[in-house]
Design an enzyme around this catalytic site. Structure first.
Site, PDB file in Angstrom:
ATOM      1  N   GLY A  32       0.814  -1.211   0.000  1.00 37.80           N
ATOM      2  CA  GLY A  32       0.000   0.000   0.000  1.00 37.80           C
ATOM      3  C   GLY A  32       0.845   1.258   0.000  1.00 37.80           C
ATOM      4  O   GLY A  32       2.069   1.208   0.097  1.00 37.80           O
ATOM      5  N   THR A  34       1.067   3.798   2.199  1.00 41.12           N
ATOM      6  CA  THR A  34       1.726   4.233   3.440  1.00 41.12           C
ATOM      7  C   THR A  34       2.989   3.413   3.676  1.00 41.12           C
ATOM      8  O   THR A  34       4.059   3.963   3.986  1.00 41.12           O
ATOM      9  CB  THR A  34       0.760   4.114   4.642  1.00 41.12           C
ATOM     10  OG1 THR A  34      -0.527   4.584   4.248  1.00 41.12           O
ATOM     11  CG2 THR A  34       1.258   4.916   5.834  1.00 41.12           C
ATOM     12  N   GLY A  87       0.213  -1.112   6.336  1.00 45.06           N
ATOM     13  CA  GLY A  87      -0.851  -0.109   6.388  1.00 45.06           C
ATOM     14  C   GLY A  87      -2.172  -0.725   6.823  1.00 45.06           C
ATOM     15  O   GLY A  87      -2.245  -1.912   7.168  1.00 45.06           O
ATOM     16  N   ALA A  88      -3.224   0.081   6.813  1.00 46.11           N
ATOM     17  CA  ALA A  88      -4.558  -0.410   7.177  1.00 46.11           C
ATOM     18  C   ALA A  88      -5.611   0.441   6.483  1.00 46.11           C
ATOM     19  O   ALA A  88      -5.376   1.604   6.161  1.00 46.11           O
ATOM     20  CB  ALA A  88      -4.755  -0.349   8.690  1.00 46.11           C
ATOM     21  N   GLY A  99      -6.661  -5.097   3.435  1.00 41.44           N
ATOM     22  CA  GLY A  99      -7.015  -5.806   2.210  1.00 41.44           C
ATOM     23  C   GLY A  99      -7.499  -4.899   1.101  1.00 41.44           C
ATOM     24  O   GLY A  99      -7.928  -5.365   0.053  1.00 41.44           O
ATOM     25  N   GLY A 101      -5.762  -3.389  -0.824  1.00 40.85           N
ATOM     26  CA  GLY A 101      -4.915  -3.707  -1.976  1.00 40.85           C
ATOM     27  C   GLY A 101      -4.938  -5.191  -2.317  1.00 40.85           C
ATOM     28  O   GLY A 101      -4.091  -5.674  -3.077  1.00 40.85           O
ATOM     29  N   GLU A 107      -0.287 -10.580   3.933  1.00 36.26           N
ATOM     30  CA  GLU A 107      -0.016  -9.590   4.994  1.00 36.26           C
ATOM     31  C   GLU A 107      -0.273 -10.204   6.362  1.00 36.26           C
ATOM     32  O   GLU A 107       0.498  -9.993   7.309  1.00 36.26           O
ATOM     33  CB  GLU A 107      -0.901  -8.357   4.804  1.00 36.26           C
ATOM     34  CG  GLU A 107      -0.515  -7.536   3.576  1.00 36.26           C
ATOM     35  CD  GLU A 107      -1.467  -6.383   3.292  1.00 36.26           C
ATOM     36  OE1 GLU A 107      -1.014  -5.366   2.771  1.00 36.26           O
ATOM     37  OE2 GLU A 107      -2.669  -6.491   3.585  1.00 36.26           O
ATOM     38  N   LYS A 125      -7.846   7.034   8.886  1.00 34.93           N
ATOM     39  CA  LYS A 125      -8.116   5.590   9.035  1.00 34.93           C
ATOM     40  C   LYS A 125      -8.575   5.209  10.450  1.00 34.93           C
ATOM     41  O   LYS A 125      -8.953   4.073  10.690  1.00 34.93           O
ATOM     42  CB  LYS A 125      -6.841   4.791   8.705  1.00 34.93           C
ATOM     43  CG  LYS A 125      -6.224   5.072   7.344  1.00 34.93           C
ATOM     44  CD  LYS A 125      -7.074   4.539   6.242  1.00 34.93           C
ATOM     45  CE  LYS A 125      -6.460   4.682   4.868  1.00 34.93           C
ATOM     46  NZ  LYS A 125      -5.249   3.952   4.629  1.00 34.93           N
TER      47      LYS A 125
END
Ligand code: 5RP
Length: 227
Positions: A32, A34, A87-88, A99, A101, A107, A125
């Site tokens: 992702g 971030t 990331g999240a 998820g 991505g 992950e 987020k």
């Protein structure tokens, strides 16, 4: 003319979390935008002499790590990475939904294998209660059965369609992604267990064991929370 020195909150969180990786560590490399900042920062540190090995969670992170000079390894060779940074899509009370991505299966495997799992995100987020649709990696053969099981659990699942690709998104593992909306998820641990029991779901995007959260703010600061 004004010169802009605006700090990107994702960049602030990703770059600061990259400092957690020390010499000779094995680091899980999430997927992702971030985490990409963390990977690029690690690449800079490697160029300055840091010695690390990275376990990628997707083709995206493998390609980016390689482009940035980070030597890659596998969980077969290094089953317990020292740290995983990822990331999240949403985070609440040290639980996260991932998820976005389509990479949450690898992950989660890397996050659960690692000694420490660090989530990096911007403040958009953060939620009080998780309510983001939960990505499900699903065997294509089981698509309808999974949608039925999700409905029985009170959710509604839709197949994720590709952008710049006709038809469904196909994960790095060759599966479909279904996004399952459950509204507010008041008990992520229970839903985690229920989804893990559904036939045809390879892995779902609820992560209940986050150790550390780095939240990048608009002013460039980063809030660090430890469980
Ligand atoms: C990929 C993920 C990503 O980590 C998540 O979607 C967050 O992405 P970004 O940092 O680009 O906002 O779970 O499967």
């Amino acid at each position: 003319m004004k010169s802009s020195t605006k700090i990107n909150p994702k960049q602030a969180a990703g770059e600061l979390a990259a400092q957690l990786v020390k010499n000779n560590m094995v680091a899980g490399l999430g997927t992702g935008s971030t985490t990409a900042y963390a990977i690029k920062e690690l690449g800079k540190r490697v160029a300055s002499g840091l010695k690390i090995l990275g376990v990628p969670t997707s083709y995206q992170s493998a390609f980016l790590a390689a482009e940035n000079g980070i030597q890659l390894t596998t969980l077969d060779e290094h089953p317990v990475p020292d740290i995983a940074i990822d990331g999240a899509d949403q985070v609440a009370n040290f639980a996260a939904i991932k998820g976005g991505g389509a990479a949450h299966t690898r992950e989660k495997i890397v996050a659960q294998s690692a000694k420490k799992f660090v989530v990096v995100a911007d403040e958009s987020k953060v939620a009080e209660v998780l309510n983001h649709p939960v990505p499900l990696e699903v065997l294509p053969f089981a698509r309808k059965l999974v949608a039925k099981q999700v409905a029985e659990l009170g959710g509604k699942a839709v197949v994720r369609m590709g952008i710049n690709k006709d038809g469904p998104v196909i994960s790095d593992n060759g599966n479909f992604i279904l996004d399952a909306d459950f509204g507010e998820i008041k008990d992520p641990e229970s839903l985690d267990k229920e989804l893990s029991q559904c036939t045809g779901i390879v892995e779902h995007g609820i992560f209940t064991k986050v150790d550390v959260v780095y939240i990048g703010k608009k002013d460039g600061s980063v809030e660090i929370m430890e469980s």
